[in-house]
Motif scaffolding. Structure first.
Motif, PDB file in Angstrom:
ATOM      1  N   LYS A  66       0.838  -1.214   0.000  1.00 47.72           N
ATOM      2  CA  LYS A  66       0.000   0.000   0.000  1.00 47.72           C
ATOM      3  C   LYS A  66       0.860   1.246   0.000  1.00 47.72           C
ATOM      4  CE  LYS A  66      -4.400  -1.597   1.409  1.00 47.72           C
ATOM      5  NZ  LYS A  66      -4.534  -2.472   2.583  1.00 47.72           N
ATOM      6  N   ASP A 112       2.116   1.800  -3.302  1.00 48.09           N
ATOM      7  CA  ASP A 112       1.013   2.292  -4.092  1.00 48.09           C
ATOM      8  C   ASP A 112       0.847   3.799  -3.917  1.00 48.09           C
ATOM      9  OD1 ASP A 112      -0.713   1.333  -5.884  1.00 48.09           O
ATOM     10  OD2 ASP A 112      -2.348   0.972  -4.472  1.00 48.09           O
ATOM     11  N   GLN A 113       0.946   4.212  -2.649  1.00 46.67           N
ATOM     12  CA  GLN A 113       0.741   5.631  -2.346  1.00 46.67           C
ATOM     13  C   GLN A 113       1.920   6.507  -2.788  1.00 46.67           C
ATOM     14  OE1 GLN A 113       0.126   5.282   1.805  1.00 46.67           O
ATOM     15  NE2 GLN A 113      -1.974   4.534   1.590  1.00 46.67           N
ATOM     16  N   ARG A 114       3.103   5.913  -2.741  1.00 46.31           N
ATOM     17  CA  ARG A 114       4.279   6.738  -3.055  1.00 46.31           C
ATOM     18  C   ARG A 114       4.970   6.286  -4.330  1.00 46.31           C
ATOM     19  NH1 ARG A 114       5.574   8.469   2.507  1.00 46.31           N
ATOM     20  NH2 ARG A 114       3.461   8.582   3.281  1.00 46.31           N
ATOM     21  N   SER A 115       4.218   5.697  -5.250  1.00 41.82           N
ATOM     22  CA  SER A 115       4.916   5.156  -6.420  1.00 41.82           C
ATOM     23  C   SER A 115       5.529   6.266  -7.262  1.00 41.82           C
ATOM     24  CB  SER A 115       4.012   4.259  -7.242  1.00 41.82           C
ATOM     25  OG  SER A 115       2.815   4.911  -7.521  1.00 41.82           O
ATOM     26  N   TYR A 116       5.155   7.539  -6.991  1.00 45.70           N
ATOM     27  CA  TYR A 116       5.794   8.642  -7.720  1.00 45.70           C
ATOM     28  C   TYR A 116       7.286   8.700  -7.409  1.00 45.70           C
ATOM     29  CZ  TYR A 116       4.742  10.774  -3.186  1.00 45.70           C
ATOM     30  OH  TYR A 116       4.629  11.019  -1.854  1.00 45.70           O
ATOM     31  N   GLN A 176       0.828  22.316  -9.149  1.00 45.05           N
ATOM     32  CA  GLN A 176      -0.113  21.511  -8.398  1.00 45.05           C
ATOM     33  C   GLN A 176       0.600  20.773  -7.260  1.00 45.05           C
ATOM     34  OE1 GLN A 176      -1.702  18.157 -10.235  1.00 45.05           O
ATOM     35  NE2 GLN A 176      -3.451  18.047  -8.853  1.00 45.05           N
ATOM     36  N   VAL A 177       1.753  20.274  -7.583  1.00 45.92           N
ATOM     37  CA  VAL A 177       2.521  19.564  -6.564  1.00 45.92           C
ATOM     38  C   VAL A 177       2.819  20.491  -5.394  1.00 45.92           C
ATOM     39  CG1 VAL A 177       4.627  18.298  -6.100  1.00 45.92           C
ATOM     40  CG2 VAL A 177       3.560  18.116  -8.337  1.00 45.92           C
ATOM     41  N   GLU A 197      -0.246  20.959  -3.298  1.00 46.60           N
ATOM     42  CA  GLU A 197      -0.617  19.847  -2.442  1.00 46.60           C
ATOM     43  C   GLU A 197       0.418  19.621  -1.362  1.00 46.60           C
ATOM     44  OE1 GLU A 197      -2.205  16.418  -4.056  1.00 46.60           O
ATOM     45  OE2 GLU A 197      -2.896  17.373  -5.902  1.00 46.60           O
ATOM     46  N   ARG A 208       1.492  16.307   6.508  1.00 47.82           N
ATOM     47  CA  ARG A 208       1.695  15.171   7.416  1.00 47.82           C
ATOM     48  C   ARG A 208       3.098  14.563   7.231  1.00 47.82           C
ATOM     49  NH1 ARG A 208       0.395   9.756   6.944  1.00 47.82           N
ATOM     50  NH2 ARG A 208      -0.520  10.084   4.911  1.00 47.82           N
ATOM     51  N   MET A 268       7.153  14.268   0.915  1.00 51.31           N
ATOM     52  CA  MET A 268       6.557  15.100  -0.117  1.00 51.31           C
ATOM     53  C   MET A 268       7.650  15.829  -0.857  1.00 51.31           C
ATOM     54  SD  MET A 268       3.557  14.510  -0.049  1.00 51.31           S
ATOM     55  CE  MET A 268       3.803  12.957   0.740  1.00 51.31           C
TER      56      MET A 268
END
Lengths: 548, 548
Positions: free
Chosen positions: A392, A395-399, A416-417, A420, A426, A431
């Motif tokens: 997971k 999945d969330q950080r596949s960038y 956009q990055v 966000e 968090r 990020m």
């Protein structure tokens, strides 16, 4: 003419000098060699002593062997003093039997004994038939014998090369030997029957002494060895797995990969040693299995047709997992390495999967060691949960694992990055990383090329080490910057590969558990002793205590 | 009382019937067994005949063995008719020597001969010393002998367990045997010297016959075998690699994975067989190496200290590559499979890397077979270019390998993708895929769950096959849809893993080429014969022709 004389006298002087110095040299050379030899002998003696201390069974085996030989010698002396027949002539058979049959384990002794008995018996029968035939041949007796020797030698040598005949190779040798001796030596005395009978009796004496000494005095069982080997394999893979994951997270790169690893030879590297031992132990397992199935019920294995094959099967399933550890280690050996910061993002999850995987392996190892069934809970539950959390997170950080700069469908808009990034604070560090890998700051490129440079500039070659050559990215006439970008993208993907292989390792654990359960059922492992009713929390603590 | 009588008569009738039917059963059972036995024997004979046809060296070896034994028998008969001494009594030594020394290869024969000679000599000297000592002991002579046998047996058995002593294991056996026979049998006749001399002469006769027959008639060299084995290994890995890549692109999934693969046992699967043969051949290589270094210069290997070790080293480096092929095969075996459409995107590049990698391996294999140096060009150039193209493609399309839906930093705006999708129509199919994987269309989710379902519903278990269990994603109490998403993301990453492993394979090829060059230099491989000056284009065509 003076000059030559002078010259020659000078030469003579030199010759004398060199001769004496040569003698000196010779002596000192000899002395050195003697000292070296003495040192080597001492070193060997110390090593041999240590071998006995670390595995006293080897000393016991040697004592047993000496004892068996002494008993046979005594019996021959004792028989000789009573009988008229010259037993000493045939005594070789008893001694030969002991020397050949006396193996380290009981199973090995049984196999050799079976081979020896069968080979001798068949050869005896055949020799008897051919001997009667050769007597009929009259003058051509010896010709018939030589021809029969050729035929027997041919067929025995040919058939022993047949693949399934390999365990009986020794039987074939004994068969040919017995046949030839009976025909050639028996031909002289014409006492085939007596020769055969005496030989059989002496072989029986030798075999009996062997078996009595080997079984009655501290028996060494191959089955026990096989059991311990399988248990050890579980521990080795667990250690190797934990080592690989931890080293990967510490980002300790191999500056120089030992050439032994590259040529798959034995090396001291603990991670490598662990899985290599398991992969290499296959032949040993098969040998032990071959012996173990000959052994009668004994010790903890009180059952006929004990499922030794299932031990090997469990170990095979474990080996299938070990190949994944090997592939994980391949990521450590690789030239293409993921940057430290990116590894750090997945640190907790990767470490947890590694630790849980190792825990499962250690627990299975302990269960086999104690010959216990698994407890009521699912042994794989924790490791599955850990793997899912890792998936997971990926999945969330596949960038972080890809490089969107080169996307043909267009780059991700920077604004956009940023937006966000501000809105979701968090995990600002991650990020930031994600942002960095997507932006074109000079700093980013520099840090990547810095990560790449050390391995590329390592070019001094020392013995036993291979240069960590920058063989990738392969220089295809592209600019260095382009190379850097390609490297950056490949290096990020290498992290995905590591995670992916780790998850595949977890998937393969199911197969190990299945094999274990089959073994536990067939070998009738006992139920684990639980004092308290198993609650989820307690069983976890209990599992944890196991790994301590 | 009638009932019991009736009953008993009825029972008797039944007994008679059952007896006769039992007899019939017995006969038919015996008949069946006999037919089965006959069939098995025929089958064995056919197989044995085929073995000889496929490798005629085995037939030649058997003929040579028979011949050597016949010659020794003849010599013993001939000697016996001239001399007074009863040579037949000692003839066992000549025959034993032939049977033990006569190995398949020349190197093996030399090693056994060396062991036998040294063991006999040392034992003879030691026996002579102890015999003189025992004579001094007077009445206690036999006690001294028995004690000396114990001591010798103990030390020889202990030292042969020392790891580095393994090649001399047979020498230790011969040593103990000779010592015991001389002391025990010699004790009777008190003719130690004669016994030792006769034995040595007979052993020499046996050894000479062995060597003459084995070397003069169609010699079988271990070195040649080692050479061929290494060449074969290159071909095996190449086939396995091509097979893995092609099957992966064809998306042929293993519906049921043979349990033999899961337990790492021999299986007929061609991809699996290829790399497994190479991994397993290690022991065989080491055995052949042990024999080959004993062999004198011969045939194409006209050099003292021929670098046989380097053949093993090249094979070790190749094995290091084979482990990557193993990992690639692991991707095929995996439950988590990338969707067909995504594989199709990278089809050309993946296939090219696979084909070029296999080409390099085949070319290196051919070069070793012909004992030729590499040509002037860089043998790795094409495969490096192919790998780089693959990497760039991955770089450009890495959006296919991840699932941006779950990104914490926010999803990619759909409008922009649409826009770019329209503006760049070069590769509309791929674009569409990229778009799909980023969108939330129902179709997409359905297609993924459809790709996943077959493997999950396969639950019927048949013998020898493991169920392809849906052990991943592990059911952690999440909804099916969530599972699907996780699976989708993992399956895409599995494609990245495959590509990553393939690139790592290419990187490892450098090591193989380095080892090859070291071997070529040490073994003085000849320069390749080139009729035309090597231009880039021609050399490529030439390489291509090689792979045909």
């Amino acid at each position: 003419m003076e000059k030559p004389l002078l010259g020659s006298s000078f030469i003579e002087d030199e010759d004398e000098e060199t001769e004496s110095s040569r003698c000196m040299c010779c002596f000192s050379f000899l002395g050195q060699k003697l000292i070296e030899f003495w040192k080597d002998t001492l070193h060997f003696a110390v090593k041999a002593w240590e071998m006995g201390r670390s595995d006293p069974r080897k000393v016991i085996f040697a004592i047993k062997m000496g004892l068996a030989l002494s008993i046979v010698s005594l019996l021959i002396f004792w028989k000789n003093s009573f009988h008229d027949i010259d037993i000493a002539q045939y005594s070789i058979w008893a001694i030969l039997t002991v020397i050949v049959m006396f193996e380290f384990s009981i199973g090995g002794t049984f196999i050799k004994g079976f081979n020896r008995g069968l080979g001798t018996l068949v050869a005896g029968i055949l020799a008897f038939c051919f001997a009667e035939l050769s007597l009929l041949a009259g003058n051509l007796e010896e010709v018939v014998i030589v021809i029969s020797v050729f035929i027997v030698g041919f067929f025995a040598s040919y058939l022993k090369l047949y693949p399934t005949m390999k365990p009986y190779e020794y039987g074939f040798r004994v068969f040919v030997l017995t046949y030839c001796i009976l025909m050639v030596a028996g031909n002289r005395t014409r006492e085939y029957r007596e020769a055969v009978a005496t030989r059989l009796v002496l072989i029986a004496v030798g075999a009996t002494v062997c078996l009595v000494v080997n079984i009655c005095i501290y028996p060494i069982w191959s089955g026990e060895d096989l059991h311990n080997l399988v248990v050890k394999n579980f521990k080795e893979v667990a250690t190797s797995l934990e080592g690989c994951v931890n080293e990967y997270l510490k980002s300790i790169e191999y500056e120089r990969i030992p050439s032994k690893i590259l040529a798959y030879q034995a090396s001291d590297d603990p991670m490598y040693k662990g899985y290599r031992t398991v992969v290499e132990s296959k032949i040993q397992e098969e040998t032990l299995l071959g012996f173990a199935i000959w052994e009668p019920p004994h010790g903890r294995y009180r059952m006929f047709n004990y499922p030794w094959k299932n031990y090997v099967k469990v170990s095979g399933a474990l080996r299938h997992c070990a190949f994944m550890v090997m592939a994980l280690h391949g990521c450590l050996l690789s030239e293409i390495q993921a940057p430290v910061e990116k590894r750090r993002v997945f640190r907790t999850e990767l470490r947890r999967v590694g630790a849980e995987g190792a825990k499962v392996l250690r627990e299975l190892g302990k269960k086999i060691e104690k010959m216990e069934n698994l407890g009521p809970g699912d042994v794989l539950k924790d490791v599955h949960v850990a793997a899912e959390i890792l998936q997971k997170k990926i999945d969330q950080r596949s960038y972080l694992l890809v490089n969107s700069e080169s996307w043909e469908i267009g780059r991700r808009p920077r604004e956009q990055v940023d937006l966000e990034n501000v809105s979701d604070s968090r995990d600002s560090h991650d990020m930031n990383l994600g942002f960095k890998s997507l932006s074109e700051t000079v700093l980013d490129l520099r840090s990547v090329s810095a990560a790449w440079t050390p391995s590329a500039t390592l070019s001094a070659s020392s013995e036993g080490m291979f240069r960590n050559q920058p063989s990738w990215p392969f220089d295809g006439g592209v600019s260095k910057e382009e190379n850097c970008t390609t490297y950056e993208s490949a290096s990020a993907l290498s992290l995905a590969t590591f995670a992916s292989l780790l998850i595949e390792f977890v998937a393969r654990l199911q197969n190990v558990v299945d094999s274990f359960e089959e073994l536990a059922e067939k070998a009738k492992f006992r139920e684990p002793i639980l004092n308290t009713p198993p609650t989820k929390k307690k069983s976890r603590i209990w599992c944890f205590m196991f790994t301590m």
